[in-house]
Design a protein around this motif. Structure first.
Motif, mmCIF file in Angstrom:
data_model
loop_
_atom_site.group_PDB
_atom_site.id
_atom_site.type_symbol
_atom_site.label_atom_id
_atom_site.label_comp_id
_atom_site.label_asym_id
_atom_site.label_seq_id
_atom_site.Cartn_x
_atom_site.Cartn_y
_atom_site.Cartn_z
ATOM 1 N N SER A 1 0.846 -1.195 0.000
ATOM 2 C CA SER A 1 0.000 0.000 0.000
ATOM 3 C C SER A 1 0.875 1.236 0.000
ATOM 4 O O SER A 1 1.784 1.359 0.824
ATOM 5 C CB SER A 1 -0.910 0.008 1.237
ATOM 6 O OG SER A 1 -1.598 1.243 1.359
ATOM 7 N N ASP B 1 -1.141 2.713 5.738
ATOM 8 C CA ASP B 1 -2.156 2.022 6.533
ATOM 9 C C ASP B 1 -2.017 0.532 6.250
ATOM 10 O O ASP B 1 -2.391 0.058 5.179
ATOM 11 C CB ASP B 1 -3.551 2.518 6.164
ATOM 12 C CG ASP B 1 -4.660 1.835 6.958
ATOM 13 O OD1 ASP B 1 -4.349 0.942 7.777
ATOM 14 O OD2 ASP B 1 -5.843 2.187 6.757
ATOM 15 N N ASN C 1 -4.945 -1.621 4.970
ATOM 16 C CA ASN C 1 -5.555 -1.204 3.710
ATOM 17 C C ASN C 1 -5.552 -2.366 2.723
ATOM 18 O O ASN C 1 -4.747 -2.433 1.806
ATOM 19 C CB ASN C 1 -4.779 -0.008 3.148
ATOM 20 C CG ASN C 1 -5.438 0.586 1.918
ATOM 21 O OD1 ASN C 1 -6.655 0.477 1.748
ATOM 22 N ND2 ASN C 1 -4.650 1.214 1.061
ATOM 23 N N SER D 1 -2.407 -1.226 -3.430
ATOM 24 C CA SER D 1 -3.377 -0.164 -3.132
ATOM 25 C C SER D 1 -2.621 1.160 -3.131
ATOM 26 O O SER D 1 -1.593 1.277 -2.455
ATOM 27 C CB SER D 1 -4.029 -0.378 -1.761
ATOM 28 O OG SER D 1 -4.812 -1.550 -1.754
ATOM 29 N N ASN E 1 -6.463 4.567 0.477
ATOM 30 C CA ASN E 1 -7.546 3.814 1.090
ATOM 31 C C ASN E 1 -8.890 4.239 0.499
ATOM 32 O O ASN E 1 -9.008 5.245 -0.192
ATOM 33 C CB ASN E 1 -7.541 3.992 2.617
ATOM 34 C CG ASN E 1 -7.454 5.444 3.046
ATOM 35 O OD1 ASN E 1 -6.973 6.302 2.312
ATOM 36 N ND2 ASN E 1 -7.911 5.724 4.257
#
Length: 445
Positions: free
Chosen positions: A149, A153, A156, A299, A302
């Protein structure tokens, strides 16, 4: 059923004079009632990945207005224009909730990945299609999947087995580098190969408890036997991956061990997230070229995008709610700038993979990537006309460079298509109104 088994029960055995133990997963009986080709002739692998971004797109600036090849480049698809013959854009595909709530920024993503609308916010209601693909193609590499990510986070994730299990993600490029190219990495192009004694020991440890597992199964109820079998399926996958590490890997011309990145923790500042994403993707590309994995999930941010710009406390998410629509432009200008920056990162992702040569093509030519968001227009939370793309040629298994427009079709058709392209023997996907046996035929060779 009283089995006499507690959460502290472990399977024990002897290995080289020492006691080894394998702990058990959570079982019902622990809970209350609420509970092309390589040098040796083998074909080059075809990989699968996902790329997620949060807070959607701007209507009229992303989806091509007509179906067919040579799709029209619009403002938010400009960063991928150089790769348009390797990108297909889907429109007119919806998340069907069957009366369940549309949880803001928490329904679209899990619905796309699992083919099931969640009944509880923040959950993955069933196994994600990328995880199903990993079960099929991900067990003969060092890592079954790699999950990263750009935003800081580590929760996530939209990938996993479902029922509360979701893959953890890596957000630190330095930690990711050490995982890939630190202890346990074997350079496939090195002349010499010596099996790692630690790996040999780990493999043996997982073998010594097999008889005790069989005895334990006879004391469990049907549900716990099924859960234990699922758990040990994962253990067997690990054992198989350890066995692979005891064999000399195939030489891979594209594999080059990169320089380690600097240590830097990233939170949610867009400029930092963009830089972190690029470093992570460059490391991922080399991990793919070195055949460390065949399945990955990236990712950028988010779902309820907490991105901010340097020097500003106003988040992307807040702007989608508070910013007025410009009467002349017809959209929220500052919020839309975030979308443009995210799509620029998507273009960077494509450029890195398409710029990594492999055989007679590139990494992007030998993979299928499903990119998507969790909503179309963030201000409305809608989960219709979802922004979804295919990227890559999947080794010639897909037609690309298309605009495909459905008629409010379930998004599960796209997940089913991805699984079938990757060779998963599945003829249907999803549940309820999203259960489907119809792949998207326009993209399948």
């Amino acid at each position: 059923m009283k089995s006499g088994i507690s959460r502290r029960t472990v399977l024990r055995g002897m290995f080289q004079g020492a006691t080894v133990a394998v702990s058990l997963p959570y079982l019902d009986c622990f809970l209350n009632g609420n509970g092309t080709a390589l040098a040796q002739g083998a074909p080059l692998p075809v990989r699968f990945g996902t790329w997620f971004w949060g807070l959607g797109v701007t209507p009229g600036r992303f989806h091509p207005p007509t179906a067919g090849p040579d799709w029209e480049v619009l403002p938010e698809t400009e960063p991928m224009a150089a790769y348009k013959d390797k990108v297909t854009i889907f429109g007119g595909f919806d998340c069907l909730t069957d009366g369940r709530p549309n949880f803001p920024h928490a329904t679209g993503g899990p619905s796309i990945r699992s083919g099931v609308a969640p009944s509880v916010s923040g959950t993955l209601p069933a196994q994600s299609f990328d995880s199903i693909i990993a079960d099929h193609i991900g067990n003969d590499t060092r890592f079954r999947t790699l999950d990263v990510s750009g935003i800081g986070d580590r929760r996530n994730s939209l990938s996993g087995q479902g029922a509360g299990q979701m893959n953890p993600v890596e957000t630190s490029a330095a930690r990711f580098y050490q995982r890939l190219f630190g202890e346990g990495f074997v350079d496939p192009n090195a002349a010499a190969f010596t099996p790692d004694p630690t790996t040999m020991a780990r493999k043996s440890v997982l073998s010594v408890v097999n008889e005790q597992r069989k005895a334990l199964e006879r004391r469990l109820g049907a549900a716990d036997r099924a859960r234990l079998d699922q758990y040990f399926t994962g253990v067997r996958q690990v054992e198989g991956q350890l066995a692979l590490r005891l064999q000399k890997p195939e030489p891979l011309v594209a594999c080059r061990v990169p320089e380690p990145p600097g240590e830097k923790e990233v939170a949610n500042v867009l400029e930092d997230v963009t830089e972190n994403h690029e470093v992570l993707v460059r490391l991922l590309a080399m991990a793919l070229a070195c055949n460390q994995t065949k399945v990955f999930n990236v990712s950028f941010n988010n779902g309820a995008s907490s991105l901010t710009r340097r020097g500003s406390a106003t988040s992307h998410h807040q702007l989608t709610h508070d910013e007025a629509i410009d009467a002349e432009l017809g959209y929220q200008p500052e919020s839309t700038k975030f979308v443009a920056d995210i799509m620029q990162a998507w273009g960077t992702f494509l450029g890195i993979l398409d710029g990594t040569p492999e055989g007679d093509g590139t990494l992007l030519d030998r993979m299928l990537v499903v990119a998507h968001s969790e909503t179309e227009l963030a201000k409305d939370y809608n989960v219709t006309n979802m922004p979804i793309m295919f990227a890559g040629l999947a080794g010639g298994r897909v037609r690309s460079g298309l605009s495909v427009i459905g008629q409010s079709d379930p998004v599960s058709r796209i997940g089913l298509t991805a699984m079938q392209v990757m060779g998963v023997p599945v003829d249907r996907f999803g549940a309820g109104s999203m259960e489907t046996s119809r792949p998207v035929g326009e993209v399948v060779v």
